[in-house]
Scaffold this active site. Sequence first.
Site, PDB file in Angstrom:
ATOM      1  N   ALA A 168       0.820  -1.207   0.000  1.00  0.00           N
ATOM      2  CA  ALA A 168       0.000   0.000   0.000  1.00  0.00           C
ATOM      3  C   ALA A 168       0.857   1.261   0.000  1.00  0.00           C
ATOM      4  O   ALA A 168       1.976   1.263   0.507  1.00  0.00           O
ATOM      5  CB  ALA A 168      -0.909   0.004   1.229  1.00  0.00           C
ATOM      6  N   CYS A 169       0.299   2.331  -0.582  1.00  0.00           N
ATOM      7  CA  CYS A 169       0.871   3.668  -0.501  1.00  0.00           C
ATOM      8  C   CYS A 169       2.288   3.716  -1.076  1.00  0.00           C
ATOM      9  O   CYS A 169       2.484   3.453  -2.242  1.00  0.00           O
ATOM     10  CB  CYS A 169       0.806   4.145   0.955  1.00  0.00           C
ATOM     11  SG  CYS A 169       1.065   5.896   1.203  1.00  0.00           S
ATOM     12  N   ILE A 170       3.293   4.004  -0.276  1.00  0.00           N
ATOM     13  CA  ILE A 170       4.676   4.109  -0.747  1.00  0.00           C
ATOM     14  C   ILE A 170       5.372   2.740  -0.823  1.00  0.00           C
ATOM     15  O   ILE A 170       6.371   2.589  -1.527  1.00  0.00           O
ATOM     16  CB  ILE A 170       5.490   5.081   0.154  1.00  0.00           C
ATOM     17  CG1 ILE A 170       6.879   5.387  -0.413  1.00  0.00           C
ATOM     18  CG2 ILE A 170       5.636   4.537   1.568  1.00  0.00           C
ATOM     19  CD1 ILE A 170       6.865   6.199  -1.663  1.00  0.00           C
TER      20      ILE A 170
END
Length: 197
Positions: A168-170
Amino acid sequence: FFLEISKPKKMLSNYKQITKFFGIYNQFSTTPKQLKNVAVIFHGCGVFDGTECTEGVSTLIALGARGITFQVFAPNKNQAHVLNHLTGEEINQERNVMVESARIARGQVKDLKDLKASDYDAVFVPGGFGAAKNLCDFGFKGADMSVDPGVEAVLRDFHQNKKPVALACISPIIAAKVFGSQGVTLTLGNKGEGWPY
């Protein structure tokens, strides 16, 4: 199979995206399987130097709501640095990634070195800048980054055993480095004034 879950505006939004993963996985996987037991890798506590709390908790809630058992893991090492989340300033102190991760997981965290793909159906890595600072050093070195050897070993173990890796995300930046020679492609954020990262 990799999934990037975008940065949530609300906990419910992240919950829905994580839940959506299960439908996508079963629809497109060459070996559809009901996930029963999942490993989750945390990387500290706090969006700027650890696991983004909303993403970490949303992941655990989404797994539990589907009746999937999970175990949280984290590297047993010091964080790359510690930030004051009110001011964004660096604080001169040391904090252990596993100890900080236990804040979110209510103390139920195991050392990452004990994580084996043979014991779990999938591995999830929520976002937060700890992924870019404690699981790898992308947050400091950009494209010249390296990945923590224990993290790389775990991701390769799950991939070689054809088990899902959800990021997820970065955190998908880690997969780009670990699996880059296998043609992994991803985009990372935006550019310009409106994008603070």
